[in-house]
Design an enzyme around this catalytic site. Structure first.
Site, PDB file in Angstrom:
ATOM      1  N   HIS A 119      -8.301  -3.760  -1.495  1.00 37.16           N
ATOM      2  CA  HIS A 119      -7.180  -3.905  -0.018  1.00 37.16           C
ATOM      3  C   HIS A 119      -6.105  -2.801  -0.200  1.00 37.16           C
ATOM      4  O   HIS A 119      -6.070  -2.317   1.205  1.00 37.16           O
ATOM      5  CB  HIS A 119      -6.703  -5.364   0.108  1.00 37.16           C
ATOM      6  N   GLU A 120      -5.573  -2.710  -0.962  1.00 40.00           N
ATOM      7  CA  GLU A 120      -4.527  -1.788  -1.012  1.00 40.00           C
ATOM      8  C   GLU A 120      -4.659  -0.388  -1.009  1.00 40.00           C
ATOM      9  O   GLU A 120      -4.223   0.510  -0.154  1.00 40.00           O
ATOM     10  CB  GLU A 120      -3.355  -2.039  -2.033  1.00 40.00           C
TER      11      GLU A 120
ATOM     12  N   TYR B  39      -5.043 -10.487   9.718  1.00 38.50           N
ATOM     13  CA  TYR B  39      -5.973  -9.937   8.508  1.00 38.50           C
ATOM     14  C   TYR B  39      -7.490 -10.586   8.674  1.00 38.50           C
ATOM     15  O   TYR B  39      -8.425  -9.881   9.088  1.00 38.50           O
ATOM     16  CB  TYR B  39      -5.655 -10.612   7.459  1.00 38.50           C
TER      17      TYR B  39
ATOM     18  N   GLU C 288       0.605  -1.308  -0.054  1.00 38.95           N
ATOM     19  CA  GLU C 288      -0.087   0.081   0.041  1.00 38.95           C
ATOM     20  C   GLU C 288       0.659   1.227   0.096  1.00 38.95           C
ATOM     21  O   GLU C 288       0.555   2.212   0.664  1.00 38.95           O
ATOM     22  CB  GLU C 288      -0.876   0.033   1.262  1.00 38.95           C
TER      23      GLU C 288
ATOM     24  N   HIS D 206      -6.162   0.395   2.640  1.00 36.21           N
ATOM     25  CA  HIS D 206      -4.919   1.044   3.394  1.00 36.21           C
ATOM     26  C   HIS D 206      -4.794   2.542   3.575  1.00 36.21           C
ATOM     27  O   HIS D 206      -4.161   2.933   4.312  1.00 36.21           O
ATOM     28  CB  HIS D 206      -3.608   0.089   2.877  1.00 36.21           C
TER      29      HIS D 206
ATOM     30  N   ASP E 240       9.121 -10.812   9.599  1.00 35.92           N
ATOM     31  CA  ASP E 240       8.779 -11.631   8.199  1.00 35.92           C
ATOM     32  C   ASP E 240       8.635 -13.115   8.491  1.00 35.92           C
ATOM     33  O   ASP E 240       8.027 -13.632   7.531  1.00 35.92           O
ATOM     34  CB  ASP E 240      10.146 -11.516   7.259  1.00 35.92           C
TER      35      ASP E 240
ATOM     36  N   GLU F 299      -3.740  -4.511   9.031  1.00 38.13           N
ATOM     37  CA  GLU F 299      -4.364  -5.401   8.175  1.00 38.13           C
ATOM     38  C   GLU F 299      -5.731  -5.963   8.348  1.00 38.13           C
ATOM     39  O   GLU F 299      -6.631  -6.265   7.614  1.00 38.13           O
ATOM     40  CB  GLU F 299      -3.321  -6.682   7.946  1.00 38.13           C
TER      41      GLU F 299
HETATM   42  N1  BES Z   1       0.895  -4.424   3.774  1.00 26.11           N
HETATM   43  C1  BES Z   1       0.885  -5.567   3.035  1.00 26.11           C
HETATM   44  C2  BES Z   1       1.720  -6.531   2.765  1.00 26.11           C
HETATM   45  C3  BES Z   1       2.902  -6.458   3.818  1.00 26.11           C
HETATM   46  C4  BES Z   1       2.558  -6.932   5.249  1.00 26.11           C
HETATM   47  C5  BES Z   1       4.097  -6.453   3.802  1.00 26.11           C
HETATM   48  C6  BES Z   1       3.423  -7.240   6.232  1.00 26.11           C
HETATM   49  C7  BES Z   1       5.060  -6.842   4.771  1.00 26.11           C
HETATM   50  C8  BES Z   1       4.764  -7.126   6.036  1.00 26.11           C
HETATM   51  C9  BES Z   1      -0.214  -5.678   1.920  1.00 26.11           C
HETATM   52  O1  BES Z   1      -1.199  -4.708   1.955  1.00 26.11           O
HETATM   53  C10 BES Z   1      -0.851  -7.052   2.129  1.00 26.11           C
HETATM   54  O2  BES Z   1      -1.657  -7.177   2.946  1.00 26.11           O
HETATM   55  N2  BES Z   1      -0.774  -7.906   0.913  1.00 26.11           N
HETATM   56  C11 BES Z   1      -1.561  -8.939   0.635  1.00 26.11           C
HETATM   57  C12 BES Z   1      -2.650  -8.715   0.071  1.00 26.11           C
HETATM   58  C13 BES Z   1      -4.134  -9.702   0.468  1.00 26.11           C
HETATM   59  C14 BES Z   1      -4.253  -9.985   1.659  1.00 26.11           C
HETATM   60  C15 BES Z   1      -5.056  -9.117  -0.353  1.00 26.11           C
HETATM   61  C16 BES Z   1      -0.695  -9.992  -0.106  1.00 26.11           C
HETATM   62  O3  BES Z   1       0.489  -9.587  -0.475  1.00 26.11           O
HETATM   63  O4  BES Z   1      -0.973 -10.982  -0.271  1.00 26.11           O
HETATM   64 ZN    ZN Z   2      -2.447  -5.337   3.759  1.00 21.56          ZN
END
Ligand code: BES
Ligand code: ZN
Length: 630
Positions: A325-326, A411, A301, A329, A403, A348
């Site tokens: 989703h993005e 979520y 995002e 955010h 990570d 999330e």
């Molecule tokens: N912000 C996140 C990605 C993220 C979270 C990166 C925690 C590093 C640490 C992003 O918004 C996200 O949630 N992406 C998901 C999307 C999905 C849930 C629709 C993904 O990448 O799968």
């Molecule tokens: Zn997210």
């Protein structure tokens, strides 16, 4: 880690004018790790940053970076404006990882600094002695080709094959691998940047981007709203732009631009619908950047410019909830931000709840209901496999690399919690609450405790007939999903259950299942709820009837290939190999590597694919999967 920290802190104290109180605290605290871990979590303390924002807060960055594709380094400088919170503060502590620091200056003169030795996942603290005058320090530095937050792609690894590509991914703690800064979500900065690239390429950032900027290798950016460091982002490549709506557009390589703009053409409607319900959009434009398939996430995002995997361009908008989703955010996460990574669910969980609401507003109840059921099933799969401590919304991340703790809990459990609140007080009331919440904490970073206090005052008290703090605390601090939680239902899945059961019981053959009207979500539900074990005949029959091995939908292909691995269905293996070497999105490849690693023959296939793909995988995808191929 502990010893290293103490050593570096001592060195810094020995020649700097004196240690700031927090450095001293850190020293004593870090000296007894077992005791620290046994202790209560210090609410609001960022355990993933060495920085000292309680004493000195960085407020603005001025970046000047050269993008060197030959050496795979970013080099140049960052000027950091800061404000003393504690007037007696003597040092500014920044986070770094794998950075080469050339010098630190203030008012044009060198000033003393110490770079500590590097911790395995936190990186190294850069402790700078503050100058007596002014409020700016300048660090000259360059990154390493291995920077964890930067991926360098050769021309062969791009769609166009002619130009190289670079993109950054800062969340959670990787901004420090390309900028020395206070890499904590509780520090917000505005920024300006000058980026120098090869002339043929275009640079874009999580800032104001001008689609009509001359393509001359010199790009300037400004981000006037204060953002946390994990939202600082840069990409450079043979990028082109296509408008989708008044405030929305898409950047990508030329060959996928039209497909991307068509797939995501509803972005403007999503933006308008979200504003109508949850308040004005704070970020001016909302554009998408479509990355090469090695992008390790579905989306990120980055403000004004979400970074998006190309694996969701399915041709039928079936996977566009990622965009919702993005975009969401922009409210939950980018304006109201988690103060520490323990509070990630505030980003999330709220965003996942908003995503469902946006999908319902733009595509209707049927689509929303299917996605909600699939989300609930993903959540259950994690609850069934994760240790109890990892099923908690406000998770204890001390001593852990964020990570390594990625799951559906923040979520889908977060979203289900908010859904329960909505159902208890009614949608209109809950929307009023959310609108006020976004306004109240606008451009602030908050902890779970701050949210709970706000919730108690503004929702629980006025609705004490239906809400209680005991229930709220159960959601936030207990593992699993509380009994009596909302149960998403979808009528569209009833026919799918029926078809699956009839087929499994041998009442009908696969080709007789009426699938012509099935949505992608129904396919996913059909496949994901098959028994663990199927016979070769069953798999062959499904494949013959529905060409699943050749599915162009990356989510359907994922579910099918996973079944193929678990049941050793060899006809799918060439496709599996292609899939693993052409996609780097960790959510799609990791379960496949994991399943393959569970048998010796599977492991060999995994090793072959990984060896072939490794150079094109992002450092995060390498890190997440290398253990499966050892
Ligand atoms: N912000 C996140 C990605 C993220 C979270 C990166 C925690 C590093 C640490 C992003 O918004 C996200 O949630 N992406 C998901 C999307 C999905 C849930 C629709 C993904 O990448 O799968
Ligand atoms: Zn997210």
């Amino acid at each position: 880690m502990t010893t290293k920290l103490i050593v570096s802190t001592l060195i810094c104290c020995s020649f700097l004018m004196g240690c700031s109180p927090s450095v001293k605290n850190e020293q004593t605290e870090q000296a007894k790790p077992s005791e620290t871990l046994a202790n209560e979590i210090q609410v609001g303390k960022d355990y993933h940053s060495f920085a000292n924002p309680d004493e000195v807060k960085v407020t603005h960055l001025l970046l000047d970076l050269n993008v060197d594709f030959e050496q795979k380094i970013l080099s140049g400088s960052v000027e950091l404006d800061y404000k003393k919170i504690d007037l007696s503060a003597k040092t500014l502590v920044l986070d770094t990882r794998d950075l080469t620091i050339l010098n630190v200056t203030a008012n044009g003169k060198d000033i003393p600094y110490v770079l500590s030795s590097q911790d395995s996942f936190l990186g190294a603290a850069l402790t700078i002695e503050l100058p007596l005058e002014g409020n700016t320090v300048k660090v000259e530095y360059h990154t390493s080709p291995q920077a964890s937050g930067v991926q360098w792609l050769t021309p062969a690894q791009t769609a166009g094959k002619k130009q190289p590509f670079l993109f950054t991914q800062s969340q959670a703690i990787h901004a420090r691998s390309f900028i020395p800064l206070q890499d904590s979500p509780q520090v917000r900065v505005t920024y300006e940047a000058k980026i120098h690239t090869p002339k043929a390429l275009l640079a874009v950032m999580s800032a104001a981007n001008d689609p009509n900027t001359p393509r001359d290798g010199e790009y300037e950016f400004s981000m006037p709203q204060p953002i946390p460091s994990y939202l600082i982002a840069l990409a450079v490549g043979d990028l082109h732009f296509k408008a989708m709506g008044e405030r929305t557009g898409v950047y990508s390589e030329a060959s996928i631009l039209d497909a991307a703009a068509a797939e995501f053409e509803d972005t403007e409607s999503m933006l308008i619908a979200t504003e109508e319900t949850f308040g004005p959009y704070s970020w001016d434009r909302y554009d998408l950047l479509i990355l090469p398939p090695s992008f390790p996430f579905g989306g990120m995002e980055n403000p004004r410019l979400s970074f998006i995997t190309p694996t969701v361009i399915a041709g039928d908008k079936s996977l566009v909830s990622l965009i919702a989703h993005e975009l969401a955010h922009s409210w939950s996460g980018n304006t109201v931000t988690n103060a520490t990574w323990r509070d990630l669910w505030l980003n999330e969980g709220f965003t996942t709840y908003l995503t469902y609401r946006i999908m319902e507003m733009v595509y209707g109840e049927k689509r929303f209901a299917m996605e909600a059921v699939l989300g609930r099933q993903d959540l259950q799969a994690d609850i069934d496999t994760l240790p109890a401590d990892d099923q908690i919304l406000a998770i204890d991340l001390r001593g852990r690399d964020p990570d390594d703790v990625f799951s559906n809990i923040p979520y889908e459990k977060g979203a289900l919690f908010l859904r329960e609140l909505e159902q208890k007080v009614g949608r209109a009331e809950f929307d009023k609450f959310l609108l006020a919440y976004f306004k109240h904490f606008n451009f602030q970073s908050i902890t779970t405790d701050q949210f709970v206090d706000y919730l108690e005052l503004n929702l629980v008290k006025p609705h004490s007939d239906v809400l209680s703090m005991a229930r709220i605390n159960e959601w936030i601090h207990a593992p699993g999903v509380p009994a009596g939680a909302p149960e998403p239902q979808s009528d569209a899945f009833t026919v799918v259950d029926q078809a699956r059961n009839d087929w499994l019981e041998g009442k009908i053959s696969a080709k007789d299942i009426l699938v012509t009207e099935w949505a992608t979500h129904q396919w996913l539900y059909f496949l994901n709820n098959m028994p663990e074990k199927l016979t070769q005949e069953q798999l062959t029959e499904l494949d013959a009837a529905f060409s699943l091995t050749q599915s162009h939908n990356n989510e359907i292909a994922h579910s099918w290939l996973l079944m193929g691995v678990k049941n050793w269905y060899e006809p799918a293996f060439p496709r599996l190999h292609d899939y693993l070497v052409s996609i780097g999105r960790n959510k799609l490849v990791k379960p496949l590597y994991k399943a393959l690693s569970e048998t010796p023959e599977g492991k060999k296939m995994a090793q072959k694919a990984f060896a072939e793909a490794k150079d094109a995988y992002h450092p995060l995808t390498v890190k997440a999967n290398e253990g499966f191929v050892e």
